[in-house]
Write a protein that holds these residues in place. Structure first.
Motif: not given
Lengths: 127, 840
Positions: B644-648
């Motif tokens: 998710n962090e990557e996606k953010i």
């Protein structure tokens, strides 16, 4: 409940899978994803029983959400799936157009998942 | 911005009015009137006689009409004319109609332009006559401008008569006669009044071309008065002529306008207009008018003091004269004069010899005198004053004998100048006085009068007779002031000269008063005054000579620099306007982008929000899993959080990229080319355009189809420029399908597609981006125009009409091409072709 999510933003799949992680694990919901209207149509043709609920974006390249909705209401009548439209434009015109074309409900982006979960409670076909 | 050399153009005006005045002043003797009445009687008897042949009767009636007009009897004149015309029509006797036209030309419309109009109509008619024995008869201009024949009351009463009879054409003709009389009397306002009346009457009888001529003449009179409204009338006329070239019969309207320019010293414009009128004349093969036009152009060049250029046009006249079989002695004289002015004396002599080869006895004396005059001019220029004097005397006597008084006065100017140079003041004074005598009793070119007064004043001053000197300085000043007053279009150089002159004038007035007191009192002081006066007089002369001498240079320079300035200013204005337009087009497209951009930013922001909320939730669940020591779960959640962090991060950057491209789009500094993935660019703008439109019109939707070839290489382009092109094409496509959709139709689905393809031909490689719509298409007649600036099919105010034009420019600047294909009703395809270096 079998839910088909239609959105051209591929990250929607990840978001849904994470959000409904527990529900998916617990077997409450099964999610299918299509990334265009056309893809959704062919999915529905191949798996007519695998979508109790369809969550569809409106603005997509190619066949858009309204066209998809029209197609579903024309061809998938037995039983008619529940369709909720999702769009960034939570305005009156889109809402009434969607409802006119036979949508059951309406969600705006960013998707409020708590609200969505509440709404899912009321969707028929959920046992 | 055309500057006038006052003396020169005034000379034209004065010469023109001089000729008119002569026409007025020549008294029609009672004998002449008597003989005319006898003539009328005999012609009428013949015309009425039954034994007279019908065609002969027509000729007689026409002659009768003219004779009536000669006596000023318009009523009977027009009756005879009408009778002749009716009979001609009845018998289809064309020579009769030709005569009718000629009568129109010479008896009514002796205004410039009109006389030619009817003359040419007559010629054109005559050309249709197949009889080999027929030849058109030249009609000499009658002198019937005498006051008793042409009183306003008389003309007016006839005009009213025709108005009552409903003969509008004759009424218009008489208005022209009245206007001509006003013009000759110098009443330009009344001239205009009757011109405009005649104009609307001509229009009423279906002669709009004559109305145009009237307006061109109105323009001329306004120019004479330096009325600024002439500018706008001139412009309107030029525009109307461009729209209705058929009104410019034989180029006569243009010619009349050219004449107005020539007479007011706007020689450059005059030359241009004369050249324009020439085209029409040449087309019609009218040699005499063509020759006259060359003559006028030459005069203009003389006005500009471009002697050799003037000579070129006089030579053209010579060529035409030889074609027409006429001996051009007048042209030879002008050529000789031009050559003297240009200092080409041997050429001048050559033309003088040619002049003498035509020895019609009737005016051989005038020819000899003209040659003498030319010789005098040459000798004076060579400084051979002694030799010039006897020739000038001979010329003067010759001119005197034939009554050419302006030329007589001019010879006196020559004589006085020669004597001054030889320091023969008594003879000089005599010559100047002789000249002034003529000037006082006759109407003479005012420039000669000025010359004579100034010279006499200077001669007297030199003799110490300053009191008398002032006496002649005064009329010079008055004459000069009169000229100055007429000239209101001042040039800078004129203003400077005038300031110098008025300063010296003030001093002279003062000196004059002082002198009256001191003359009797103090001889020493008188001497002092004299010396100052002498100095002032020479200042005058010097200023005058310098003024004339420098004029050509000044004029050319001023004109050139003013024209340059004017062009530069216009260019600057155009550039500024263009920049502004491009900017507003940019802003307009940015406006249509904003909504699209908002949507495009909203999407990644949604993800940022959604994923970070999710992570917050997952972090809570992670803690629970740790508490429960469910390591499998911990591992799964931690992976999720990390993904998710990557996606953010990814969606944050996506939003950033959109803002960047928006900034690039509105940036005005020079853009630089960079390798660009056209598929990505096209896709980006496809979305932006769609959402932009959606934001404006919520009910709008269209099917968007993309088909990007994956083998497209990166192309060196300015991304924001090509982006602007794509945005424009796509937006247009959406507009087209949206409009088509509003027309309804069950099976219509608004669809816009964008595709890319890599193509090669003759070792050249390029990428083609196609934007296809199934809208209403483009009309065949519009296909050529759509890339023109300001072409828009949208209602005024909705489109700048610049989108496609700017797009076209951008693509061309990239060495590419923008093409369109369309079938009306079926949609359109725009092809954006960009060259690329193929790197295999």
């Amino acid at each position: 409940m079998k839910i088909l999510v239609v959105d051209d933003e591929r990250d929607m799949e990840l978001l849904f899978r994470q959000r409904f992680r527990k529900e998916i694990k617990g077997g409450q919901h099964i999610f299918f994803f299509s990334f265009s209207g056309e893809e959704a149509i062919s999915f529905l043709n191949e798996h007519p029983k695998d979508a109790d609920l369809i969550l569809s974006d409106i603005n997509m390249p190619g066949m858009n959400g309204f066209e998809l909705l029209t197609e579903i209401r024309k061809k998938h009548k037995n039983p008619p799936p529940t369709v909720m439209m999702i769009t960034a434009y939570g305005d009156h015109e889109n809402r009434s157009r969607a409802l006119e074309l036979g949508a059951n409900d309406f969600l705006t982006k960013p998707v409020d998942f708590e609200l969505l979960k509440e709404k899912l409670e009321g969707v028929p076909g959920q046992n | 911005m055309v500057h006038v050399r006052p003396v020169r153009w005034l000379r034209h005006i004065w010469i023109a009015s001089f000729i008119c005045m002569i026409a007025i002043l020549i008294p029609e003797s009672s004998f002449a009137a008597d003989s005319l009445n006898t003539r009328i009687d005999s012609i009428r008897t013949l015309a009425d006689s039954e034994s007279t042949d019908q065609t002969e009767r027509i000729t007689l009636l026409n002659q009768l009409a003219r004779s009536y007009f000669d006596t000023g009897d318009y009523q009977n004149g027009i009756l005879a004319m009408e009778k002749a015309k009716d009979l001609s029509m009845e018998l289809n006797y064309v020579p009769g109609l030709v005569m009718d036209m000629q009568t129109h030309a010479y008896y009514f419309c002796r205004n410039s332009g009109f006389i030619e109009y009817f003359e040419l109509e007559a010629l054109a008619l005559a050309a249709t006559i197949e009889d080999p024995d027929y030849s058109i008869q030249d009609l000499k201009l009658p002198d019937h401008d005498t006051p008793e024949f042409n009183s306003f009351a008389r003309l007016d009463s006839f005009r009213n008569l025709f108005a009552e009879r409903g003969d509008t054409f004759a009424q218009a003709m008489l208005s022209m006669s009245i206007c001509r009389k006003h013009f000759l009397e110098g009443n330009l306002e009344s001239t205009r009044k009757y011109l405009s009346e005649a104009g609307s009457l001509f229009n009423k009888v279906g002669k709009p071309e004559l109305r145009m001529l009237c307006r061109a003449l109105i323009l001329t009179t306004l120019r004479f008065e330096n009325d600024m409204s002439a500018d706008s009338i001139e412009r309107v006329l030029i525009e109307e002529l461009a729209e209705n070239p058929e009104y410019d019969v034989n180029g006569l309207v243009t010619r009349t306008m050219a004449r107005a320019c020539r007479l007011t010293g706007r020689y450059e414009v005059a030359i241009y207009l004369y050249q324009k009128s020439l085209m029409e004349m040449k087309r019609r093969g009218n040699l005499s008018l063509e020759e006259d036009t060359y003559l006028r152009i030459a005069e203009c060049y003389e006005g500009l003091e471009m002697h050799l250029k003037a000579a070129d046009y006089y030579k053209k006249c010579l060529e035409l004269d030889s074609v027409r079989g006429q001996f051009p002695s007048g042209i030879y004289r002008r050529l000789a004069l031009v050559m003297v002015d240009a200092g080409e004396f041997s050429d001048a002599r050559k033309y003088m010899t040619r002049m003498m080869q035509d020895v019609e006895p009737a005016d051989s004396l005038s020819r000899v005198s003209q040659v003498n005059d030319l010789s005098v001019r040459i000798l004076m220029k060579l400084g051979k004053y002694q030799e010039a004097i006897p020739l000038a005397i001979e010329a003067r006597n010759g001119f005197e004998e034939i009554g050419a008084f302006s030329s007589v006065a001019e010879q006196n100017v020559h004589l006085a100048k020669c004597h001054i140079q030889l320091d023969e003041l008594v003879e000089a004074e005599q010559a100047a006085r002789d000249g002034l005598m003529i000037v006082e009793s006759r109407y003479v070119d005012p420039e000669i009068r000025m010359d004579l007064n100034l010279m006499l004043s200077s001669i007297l001053g030199k003799q110490g007779r300053d009191g008398e000197a002032y006496k002649y300085l005064k009329p010079y000043q008055q004459e000069r002031d009169k000229l100055w007053q007429l000239v209101q279009i001042w040039r800078k150089s004129d203003v400077v000269v005038r300031e110098v002159l008025s300063e010296t004038e003030g001093m002279i007035d003062q000196l004059e008063q002082e002198q009256a007191l001191t003359l009797q009192e103090n001889k020493t002081q008188k001497l002092w005054i004299f010396s100052i006066t002498g100095a002032l007089l020479s200042t005058f002369l010097i200023i005058y000579i310098l003024y004339r001498g420098n004029k050509r240079k000044q004029k050319t320079n001023t004109i050139l620099s003013n024209q340059k300035k004017e062009i530069e200013t216009t260019l600057e204005k155009l550039k500024a306007t263009q920049e502004q337009l491009i900017h507003s087009e940019k802003m307009a497209s940015l406006g249509s982008l904003t909504a699209g951009i908002a949507h495009e930013i909203q999407n990644p922001l949604n993800f940022v929000n959604n994923f970070s909320e999710l992570n917050e939730e997952l972090a809570g669940e992670l803690l629970n899993a740790v508490d429960n020591a469910d390591w499998e779960e911990v591992k799964e959640i931690a992976t999720g959080i990390s993904t998710n962090e990557e996606k953010i991060k990814h969606h944050g950057r996506r939003a950033e990229g959109i803002v960047k491209s928006m900034l690039q789009h509105s940036r005005t500094n020079p853009d630089s080319k960079e390798p660009t993935n056209l598929n990505v660019l096209a896709d980006e703008y496809f979305r932006l355009a769609y959402h932009g439109l959606r934001a404006k019109d919520k009910s709008f939707s269209a099917r968007m189809e993309t088909d990007f070839a994956e083998d497209i290489p990166e192309v060196e382009v300015v991304p924001q420029s090509i982006g602007r092109v794509l945005l424009n094409l796509i937006t247009n496509a959406f507009h087209a399908v949206s409009e088509r959709n509003s027309l309804g139709g069950d099976d219509y689905f608004p669809t816009v597609g964008i595709s890319s393809e890599r193509k090669s031909s003759d070792q050249e490689h390029y990428v083609e981006i196609r934007v296809v719509d199934n809208g209403h298409g483009i009309k065949a007649e519009d296909l050529d125009k759509i890339f023109q600036p300001f072409f828009s099919t949208k209602p005024t105010g909705e489109g700048t009409g610049l989108g496609l034009s700017l797009s076209y420019d951008i693509v061309k600047a990239h060495g590419g091409d923008l093409k369109v294909e369309s079938v009306e009703g079926k949609g359109a395809t725009f092809k954006l072709v960009l060259p690329c270096d193929e790197k295999e």
